[in-house]
Enzyme design. Sequence first.
Site, PDB file in Angstrom:
ATOM      1  N   GLY A   1     -88.783  38.053  16.316  1.00  0.00           N
ATOM      2  CA  GLY A   1     -87.007  38.578  16.891  1.00  0.00           C
ATOM      3  C   GLY A   1     -86.539  39.819  16.980  1.00  0.00           C
ATOM      4  CB  CYS A   2     -83.579  40.706  18.338  1.00  0.00           C
ATOM      5  SG  CYS A   2     -81.971  39.359  17.905  1.00  0.00           S
ATOM      6  CG  PHE A   3     -81.064  41.336  12.938  1.00  0.00           C
ATOM      7  CD1 PHE A   3     -80.606  42.545  13.246  1.00  0.00           C
ATOM      8  CD2 PHE A   3     -80.850  39.701  13.324  1.00  0.00           C
ATOM      9  CE1 PHE A   3     -79.166  42.513  13.142  1.00  0.00           C
ATOM     10  CE2 PHE A   3     -79.015  40.012  12.918  1.00  0.00           C
ATOM     11  CZ  PHE A   3     -78.430  41.656  13.585  1.00  0.00           C
ATOM     12  CB  ALA A   4     -88.061  40.761  12.669  1.00  0.00           C
ATOM     13  CB  THR A   5     -88.134  44.264  17.025  1.00  0.00           C
ATOM     14  OG1 THR A   5     -88.785  42.634  17.488  1.00  0.00           O
ATOM     15  CG2 THR A   5     -88.752  45.289  17.983  1.00  0.00           C
TER      16      THR A   5
END
Length: 326
Positions: free
Chosen positions: A135-139
């Site tokens: 995921g983008c936030f996760a990255t």
Amino acid sequence: MKIKVGIVGGAGYTAGELIRILLYHEFVELGAIVSSSNAGNTVHQVHDDLVGDTNLVFAAELVGDEDVVFLCLGHGNSKAWLEKNALPDTTHVIDLSNDFRLEADAEFADREFVYGLPELNKGRIQQAQNIANPGCFATAIQLALLPLAQAGKLTEDVHVSAITGSTGAGQSLAETVHFSWRSNNMSIYKPFTHQHLGEIGESLAQLQHELDVDIHFIPYRGNFARGIFASVYTPSELSQDEARELYRKFYADAPFTTVSDKEVHLKQVINTNKCLLHVQKVGKQLLITSVIDNLVKGASGQAIQNMNLLFGLPETTGLNLKSVLF
């Protein structure tokens, strides 16, 4: 030999970014771009930033000879699509939804998905058949914390404030993506409960096995189109110099993740596959600022980075993209 690429869910933002980058990837032959609602229409009618770049037409289904298929479907829809559409065992799948990111979901039918964060799992990705793209936030948040986890230095709770652009919500119409709502506005959503916390926790525990800290994450909707700006902080006994050296060593072989001596900002990474980190000590708190483009390093660019690793190419192939500062 060209890599034959298929894309399913071709009308959304992540698919548009995949097409934009893959059109100029020297080792890719871009094949069927599947969109049930746009079959027969030219791709640039939907992705009008591609006018003059391609005359490809949306297809109703894949050809069947693809080397790799990117699934750009909504969360929960990738599993449903794979259940209805049999792919050859030799076809790689790179999924951009959250359907296969967690360890409990990594095995599906006869496919096993490897979590596709190259800075964490490069060796496993190179040997994988299927990839669950992060995921983008996760990255952004994981890249801010992985060096501390590897060194066993995550001993106190972590606090995260991160703001994302409107493209993070996808193309579906909703009140909070309307210009009149988003412009000159800002809001919190899913405080402390965001779905990316699960994958963040699993990745950190992969490096620091007896991890026993909480991550307190407040996500914000920003009044801009793309990008993620994350402020991540936790008490630490490391000095600023020690922390920066720890981060530089961890990312020494990571071509897209850079530790900056100067404070970072979003325009440095927009339209690129970069993650820029800035590490500073303020009192007892270690503050890590992490910036990425949510659609590139946070989605499609990282997916192509994973494809490059799957096929034995330098992971930077086709991804030497420059930001626009002004």
